[in-house]
Scaffold this active site. Structure first.
Site, PDB file in Angstrom:
ATOM      1  N   PHE A 217       0.236   5.994   7.226  1.00  8.01           N
ATOM      2  CA  PHE A 217       0.361   6.706   5.954  1.00  8.01           C
ATOM      3  C   PHE A 217      -1.032   7.161   5.549  1.00  8.01           C
ATOM      4  O   PHE A 217      -1.864   6.360   5.127  1.00  8.01           O
ATOM      5  CB  PHE A 217       0.966   5.847   4.845  1.00  8.01           C
ATOM      6  CG  PHE A 217       1.130   6.626   3.564  1.00  8.01           C
ATOM      7  CD1 PHE A 217       2.227   7.453   3.386  1.00  8.01           C
ATOM      8  CD2 PHE A 217       0.169   6.577   2.570  1.00  8.01           C
ATOM      9  CE1 PHE A 217       2.366   8.215   2.227  1.00  8.01           C
ATOM     10  CE2 PHE A 217       0.296   7.329   1.405  1.00  8.01           C
ATOM     11  CZ  PHE A 217       1.401   8.151   1.231  1.00  8.01           C
TER      12      PHE A 217
ATOM     13  N   ASP B 267      -9.511   5.241   8.207  1.00  8.11           N
ATOM     14  CA  ASP B 267      -8.973   5.531   6.881  1.00  8.11           C
ATOM     15  C   ASP B 267      -8.973   4.221   6.094  1.00  8.11           C
ATOM     16  O   ASP B 267      -8.065   3.408   6.206  1.00  8.11           O
ATOM     17  CB  ASP B 267      -7.559   6.099   7.005  1.00  8.11           C
ATOM     18  CG  ASP B 267      -6.924   6.410   5.646  1.00  8.11           C
ATOM     19  OD1 ASP B 267      -7.466   5.948   4.615  1.00  8.11           O
ATOM     20  OD2 ASP B 267      -5.886   7.080   5.621  1.00  8.11           O
TER      21      ASP B 267
ATOM     22  N   LYS C 223      -9.260   6.008  -3.708  1.00 12.87           N
ATOM     23  CA  LYS C 223      -8.676   5.001  -4.588  1.00 12.87           C
ATOM     24  C   LYS C 223      -9.730   4.198  -5.347  1.00 12.87           C
ATOM     25  O   LYS C 223     -10.192   4.621  -6.393  1.00 12.87           O
ATOM     26  CB  LYS C 223      -7.714   4.116  -3.806  1.00 12.87           C
ATOM     27  CG  LYS C 223      -6.487   4.891  -3.300  1.00 12.87           C
ATOM     28  CD  LYS C 223      -5.372   3.994  -2.879  1.00 12.87           C
ATOM     29  CE  LYS C 223      -4.223   4.784  -2.249  1.00 12.87           C
ATOM     30  NZ  LYS C 223      -3.579   5.731  -3.154  1.00 12.87           N
TER      31      LYS C 223
END
Length: 400
Positions: free
Chosen positions: A141, A226, A255
């Site tokens: 994801f 990531d 984030k």
């Protein structure tokens, strides 16, 4: 109707139904706790998918934002501003890298990493134009743009968005031999999550990341990590790659970099890699804006002494010990994770992940389900041991 029902009904009537939130309407939050419009408090055990690593309303971050709000918030990249150089220098230093390309959201940063890897492949490695390939892992994801969902294996994320972007090879997660087999002379990068979050907090087998790092080094391929969810303290280290002593060629961050205050993301790499970009070839109006840089600089400062990383490691050991005691009793099938991050597979007969999340919400704990009967637990790193234990006790009660 109650205030909650009224707010949800209004939202449902006027917003696209691309989310299915739990039926709680938050009006304020502090630390690890949120309060809804009815005045009921909830323990946040999701932390905005790691965006809120430092808790809600962290005073250091709020004060940094307020101070910058009074000065300047946006110049666009048409002009320089006085927070940009410090942000790039300190983030590069935190990552052990040389250069930063700032964006806003995680998906933008992943797109930037993909574009950078391709450009590097053509300009540096000498791959024929239009032939670059990037190896990715099944279950990934990385975001929801059309290019990113082109290499997703999640039908919900991918369906009905074609035609899809070519240039990606999907291999099983956790299998370095599969990565090696997929490599060709046209491979420019391997893009991986050190821990797959959306897939259920999947930790790869020991040696996987190190094996991929060695393969990419031998074959002249970029290793892109990531760390949007796993980075910046969540796993007990600044980066999840550190658990295997691995330094990638490129970090993708987001984030927690914005502290839950503003969206901030970045690609961090070497001059040899990010130096392939030239003016006008890639950019973002808001990327690296003064407000974002001010908040991110405070985040970087908070991570510098290792206090949050140590807290995540110590509380994470406690979290996994307590969750481990629940395995095998007829309620929990498996627990995975690292640091203050766990995927908990509930015995399907007890309910779906959504149903378990709703029952926890009724007891004042907020988590998020993922595939099947799995729930994710990822509280803010500032959570107290007492609050963590209280939240775990609510899970025990729900599973009885």
């Amino acid at each position: 109707m109650s205030r909650t029902q009224d707010a949800i009904a209004s939202a449902e009537a006027r917003s696209a139904h691309n989310y299915h939130p739990l039926p709680v309407v938050v009006s304020s939050a502090e630390g690890a706790w949120m309060t809804d419009v009815e005045g009921r408090r909830y323990l946040d055990m999701l932390a905005g998918y790691s965006a809120l690593n430092f808790g809600h309303g962290n005073r250091r971050l709020i004060e940094a934002a307020k101070a910058q709000l009074e000065r300047v918030t946006l110049t666009s990249r048409a002009f320089h501003h006085d927070r940009f150089a410090d942000f790039c220098e300190r983030l590069a230093e935190l990552c052990g890298m040389e250069m930063v390309l700032p964006m806003n959201t995680g998906a933008e940063a992943v797109e930037t990493a993909v574009k950078t890897a391709r450009k590097w492949g053509y300009r540096v490695k000498g791959v024929p134009d239009g032939a670059a390939e990037i190896i990715v892992a099944a279950g990934n994801f990385h975001g929801r743009t059309t290019t990113i969902v082109s290499f997703s294996t999640d039908p919900e994320a991918r369906a009905d968005y074609g035609p899809y972007t070519p240039g990606f090879r999907i291999v099983p997660y956790g299998d370095p031999a599969a990565v090696e087999e997929a490599m060709t002379d046209h491979t420019v990068a391997v893009l991986l999550e050190p821990i797959q979050g959306e897939a259920g907090v999947l930790v790869p087998p020991p040696g996987y990341l190190a094996g991929v790092r060695e393969l990419t080094r031998e074959r002249g391929v970029l290793f892109i990590a990531d760390e949007i969810q796993s980075g910046l303290g969540r796993t007990g280290r600044t980066f999840a790659c550190e658990h295997e002593g691995v330094v990638p060629d490129m970090y993708v961050l987001g984030k927690a970099l914005g502290g839950g205050v503003v969206p901030v993301s970045a690609v961090v790499s070497s001059t040899a890699v990010l130096g392939v970009h030239r003016p006008g070839e890639h950019g973002s109006t808001f990327g690296g804006n003064p407000l974002a840089c001010a908040v991110a600089l405070e985040v970087i400062a908070m991570l510098r002494d290792g206090e949050y990383q140590q807290r995540a490691a110590e509380l994470g050991d406690h979290l996994h010990h307590e969750l481990g005691l629940m395995v095998g009793g007829g309620a929990v099938e498996e627990v995975r994770g690292r640091g203050l991050w766990a995927g908990v597979d509930i015995v399907p007969a007890l309910g779906t992940g959504r149903e378990i999340s709703e029952k926890l919400m009724e007891r004042g704990v907020l988590v998020k389900d993922t595939h099947g009967s799995t729930i994710r637990i990822a509280p803010p790193l500032v959570i107290s041991k007492e609050d963590l234990d209280w939240g775990l006790e609510q899970l025990r009660q729900v599973l009885r």
